[in-house]
Design a protein around this motif. Sequence first.
Motif, short mmCIF file in Angstrom:
data_model
loop_
_atom_site.label_atom_id
_atom_site.label_comp_id
_atom_site.label_asym_id
_atom_site.label_seq_id
_atom_site.Cartn_x
_atom_site.Cartn_y
_atom_site.Cartn_z
N THR A 148 0.81 -1.22 0.00
CA THR A 148 0.00 0.00 0.00
C THR A 148 0.85 1.26 0.00
OG1 THR A 148 -0.13 -0.10 2.43
CG2 THR A 148 -1.93 -1.13 1.17
N GLY A 149 2.17 1.12 0.16
CA GLY A 149 3.05 2.28 0.16
C GLY A 149 2.99 3.10 1.43
N ILE A 150 2.45 2.52 2.50
CA ILE A 150 2.36 3.25 3.76
C ILE A 150 3.75 3.50 4.34
CG2 ILE A 150 1.53 3.11 6.15
CD1 ILE A 150 -0.87 1.55 5.10
N ALA A 151 4.65 2.55 4.16
CA ALA A 151 5.99 2.68 4.74
C ALA A 151 7.02 2.10 3.78
CB ALA A 151 6.06 1.96 6.09
N THR A 152 8.25 2.59 3.88
CA THR A 152 9.36 2.05 3.10
C THR A 152 9.84 0.76 3.77
OG1 THR A 152 11.06 3.21 4.37
CG2 THR A 152 10.07 4.38 2.50
N PRO A 153 10.64 -0.07 3.05
CA PRO A 153 11.15 -1.29 3.68
C PRO A 153 11.92 -1.03 4.97
CG PRO A 153 11.46 -1.41 1.31
CD PRO A 153 10.94 -0.02 1.61
N THR A 154 12.70 0.04 5.02
CA THR A 154 13.44 0.35 6.24
C THR A 154 12.49 0.69 7.38
OG1 THR A 154 15.27 1.19 4.89
CG2 THR A 154 15.25 1.79 7.22
#
Length: 419
Positions: free
Chosen positions: A232-238
């Motif tokens: 959903t693009g809420i957060a980056t992998p980091t």
Amino acid sequence: MTVNMLISFVLLMLMAMPVGYSLVISGWTALSVFGSMPSSMVVMKIFQPTQSFPLLAIPFFVLSGSLMMSGKLGQRLVALASMLVGKYPGGLGQVNVVGSTIFGGVSGSAVAEASALGSMLIPWQKREGYPGAFGAAVTASSSVIAGLMPPSIPLILFATVSNVSIAALFIAGVLPALMLAIGMMTACYVTGKRRNFPRLTLKYTAQEVRSILITALPALLMPVIILVLLRTGIATPTEVSIIAVAYALMVSALIYRDLTLARVVAALSGTVMTTGMVMLIIAAANIIAYILTSGGVPQAVAQWAVDTLGNPILVILAINLLLLFIGMFLDLPAAILLLGPTLVSIANAIGMDLVQLGIIMCVNLSIGLFTPPIGTTLFVASAIARERIGSVVRELIPFYLVAISVLLLVSYVPAMILY
């Protein structure tokens, strides 16, 4: 310079020097002694890749997996897997595969998974009458599912080499991981039925079923949360990796209530050691990549492959054969970082999607983890079972067939990955 580097690297490996040190010494020798680069510039090349924001995901994912795998989580997952498949032929082997699949969504590390699950399940299987070599074979092969299930450390490393989205790689790795799991469960079923392995005869009441599901649910939610946040693009992998650590602490402290200072210190210590080894290889591989790129090696190899083999089907076959061979001698992170730039050039030359290449590399090199002579999970599982490597390898034959079948599917049916 490239030839001198390769000769130095091979000689150091034959002297049994660790891969990271071999890469650093051979790269420094090629650049400083046979090249014209000052030693200070070589040092800068070593540390440059470690200053990458996406790479911060590696220690945080490792830490979250360590926190969850060292507590009551393992017992809850084994209880769930036993309830689901323990009563079928080869049931304890299938329990191992299901446990590995779920653990893969927590740890992201095949070696950590083989150690944690193997120490629990191999002695249990031997007590129930299963051959120790079979238990070691199931653990060694099924633990590599962690290399494809989010949060896969190998896929993060490939993303740094190829500039491909980590989220895309995570999502693409789920279906091949499930295919490996189903294939290995089938192999356990057929072997158990043919050799009449014991089955679990436990019966569960409705209340026990609910209790097992509820207590295992926090662990099952970890990979779901990772995928949802990334998709959903809420957060980056980091950022997701930091959320995973917070989630692991919360689950351990508030739900399982087994979080202790000793566990936290042990998890931090293990994370530092694992991250240090990975980062050393990443830093050293940057020198090698610089030498190869400056010499035009990746482009030359890609052009040779296209001109000589011509057909993309043959090029993909050659890539697979190369990776299967390299995986027998090099550990997975080192192989990805060393071969990644060259294979990316080849993939671009034949029009292959780099997400597909990443999955092909991870499946290939994961097979190397349970293949002699230097298969890491093979050695870990054999040591826990106290069985000879040769005996375990004989039991691994059905699992090799499953893994090769999945490899061929992801190589020649790209829609399975790029859906």
